[in-house]
Design an enzyme around this catalytic site. Structure first.
Site, short mmCIF file in Angstrom:
data_model
loop_
_atom_site.label_atom_id
_atom_site.label_comp_id
_atom_site.label_asym_id
_atom_site.label_seq_id
_atom_site.Cartn_x
_atom_site.Cartn_y
_atom_site.Cartn_z
N CYS A 73 6.64 -7.62 6.66
CA CYS A 73 7.77 -7.21 7.50
C CYS A 73 8.18 -8.39 8.36
CB CYS A 73 7.36 -6.02 8.37
SG CYS A 73 8.74 -5.35 9.31
N CYS A 84 1.54 -3.59 15.48
CA CYS A 84 1.57 -3.20 14.07
C CYS A 84 0.78 -4.17 13.19
CB CYS A 84 3.01 -3.13 13.59
SG CYS A 84 3.14 -2.85 11.81
N CYS A 125 -1.41 5.39 10.43
CA CYS A 125 -0.15 4.73 10.74
C CYS A 125 -0.35 3.37 11.40
CB CYS A 125 0.64 5.63 11.67
SG CYS A 125 2.24 4.97 12.00
N CYS A 174 6.45 -6.10 15.24
CA CYS A 174 6.21 -5.22 16.39
C CYS A 174 4.79 -5.50 16.90
CB CYS A 174 6.34 -3.75 15.98
SG CYS A 174 8.02 -3.36 15.44
N GLU A 215 0.81 -1.20 0.00
CA GLU A 215 0.00 0.00 0.00
C GLU A 215 0.85 1.26 0.00
OE1 GLU A 215 -4.02 -1.62 2.10
OE2 GLU A 215 -2.53 -0.71 3.41
N CYS A 238 3.23 8.31 1.72
CA CYS A 238 3.77 7.27 2.60
C CYS A 238 3.94 6.01 1.76
CB CYS A 238 2.78 7.05 3.75
SG CYS A 238 3.28 5.75 4.86
S1 SF4 Z 1 6.17 -1.21 12.96
FE1 SF4 Z 1 5.41 -2.86 11.62
S2 SF4 Z 1 6.29 -2.43 9.58
FE2 SF4 Z 1 7.46 -1.24 11.11
S3 SF4 Z 1 9.20 -2.56 11.69
FE3 SF4 Z 1 7.57 -2.98 13.18
S4 SF4 Z 1 6.44 -4.75 12.33
FE4 SF4 Z 1 7.68 -3.86 10.66
#
Ligand code: SF4
Length: 365
Positions: free
Chosen positions: A114, A121, A347, A118, A94, A107
């Site tokens: 990923c 996220c 975000c 995190c 995206e 963005c």
């Molecule tokens: S916030 Fe999400 S996209 Fe960013 S490094 Fe952590 S897991 Fe990966």
């Protein structure tokens, strides 16, 4: 994606010059084509009217200008526009454009998914498939400029030459784990013959990949944002698991090394406010201690809940109190206005569609 023809979209100035040299063409031809692609958004060699017909024909036979394919395009009431971009048969990422009176911020994503997971996220929950190529990264900016120009040929209300004045790498992925492809794409963004963006207006956001920060500083320093989210290692280990590899002491030292070469004299620390987790006044005071070690500004982000998350957004009162502790200590702390929520473009909500090679999503189910 085509495999036999060279995709010129991802070639930076040096690479396209080398490519044209190998074709027996002069460097100024490479510069002309670079400008056609990135300044005028050309996709078809036939439209490049100041290029000799013979060369245009040869380019048509041997090369393409190929960006990701748009499979979703939505606009929210506040003008935020989100594209879902198919990068191959299995993966879509995206990109989001956020218009404001004085600037237009795009963005962009750097990976399909990923690896870092995190805790708060949405992208992390989808797992990981692969790094994006340089053409797929710059292709997000190329597409955005083309589509925004189609929608509003007069360009931005502020009269800038382009719609996109700022680029932030805060979409899917950890950019510092894909620097091989990121750096040529960044060079194109900064190149006056392509997009001519100021280094200060291109921001790479990292969750704290220390070797990547050092490499970016050495090879292509742009503005840096660090996803901090906690002021102590114990909590950060939980929220940003990468902290176990590069704990705060190492991360803050890397921030100070980065600042020696950075175009700005501060690091932006991103801090997503999670109710009852990291939003107390004591935690705000601990952040003030971090600010004594690294010149910085704080970007406080109200959490955007997504399906399946255990976290909640801090109350408006808690958000305000947290910001005030920082501000009373003389620090710059802004609370990000949440935009594009209706289309999941805020975000931490960029999710795309990922064929998860890590099986993370499956293992969670
Ligand atoms: S916030 Fe999400 S996209 Fe960013 S490094 Fe952590 S897991 Fe990966």
């Amino acid at each position: 994606m085509s495999t036999t023809k060279t995709n010129l979209l991802g070639l930076d100035s040096q690479a396209i010059t080398a490519h044209f040299a190998a074709m027996g063409e002069k460097p100024f031809r490479a510069r002309q084509v670079l400008a056609w692609i990135h300044q005028r958004g050309a996709q078809d060699f036939a439209t490049m009217t100041d290029i000799a017909k013979g060369l245009r024909q040869r380019l048509e036979e041997e090369a393409v200008i190929e960006a990701p394919r748009i499979v979703g395009d939505s606009v929210s009431q506040d003008g935020t526009r989100k594209w879902l971009l198919k990068v191959d048969g299995k993966n879509a990422v995206e990109a989001v454009f956020i218009p404001e009176p004085s600037r237009g911020t795009l963005c962009v994503s750097s990976q399909a998914g990923c690896t870092l997971d995190c805790a708060f996220c949405a992208t992390g929950k989808q797992g990981f498939n692969r790094n994006l190529t340089r053409a797929e990264i710059i292709g997000q900016l190329w597409l955005a400029e083309r589509l925004l120009t189609e929608a509003t040929p007069k360009r931005s209300p502020a009269g800038q030459a382009r719609h996109v004045s700022n680029v932030v790498f805060m979409g899917m992925g950890e950019p510092m784990l894909n620097l091989e492809e990121m750096i040529p794409a960044l060079r194109l963004m900064l190149d006056d013959r392509a997009y001519g963006l100021s280094r200060r207006r291109v921001t790479v956001s990292t969750s704290g990949v220390v070797p990547g920060m050092d490499r970016l500083a050495a090879e292509c320093p742009v503005a840096l944002a660090v996803s901090l989210h906690a002021a102590d290692d114990r909590l950060r280990d939980q929220l940003v698991p990468l902290n176990r590899k590069y704990p705060l002491k190492q991360l803050l030292a890397a921030c100070n090394r980065y600042l020696e070469r950075a175009p700005r004299d501060f690091i932006t620390f991103e801090y997503v406010l999670l109710e009852g987790v990291n939003d107390s006044e004591a935690q705000a005071k601990a952040l003030c201690g971090i600010a004594k070690q690294v010149p910085c500004k704080f970007n406080l982000i109200p959490f955007n809940p997504f399906r399946g998350t255990e976290f909640r957004r801090s109350s408006p009162d808690a958000q305000r109190r947290f910001a005030e502790v920082l501000q009373h200590a003389g620090l710059i702390a802004t609370t990000r206005r949440t935009r594009g929520e209706a289309i999941d473009a805020a975000c931490g909500q960029l999710a795309g569609r990922i064929a998860d090679r890590t099986r993370r999503a499956e293992l969670r189910a």
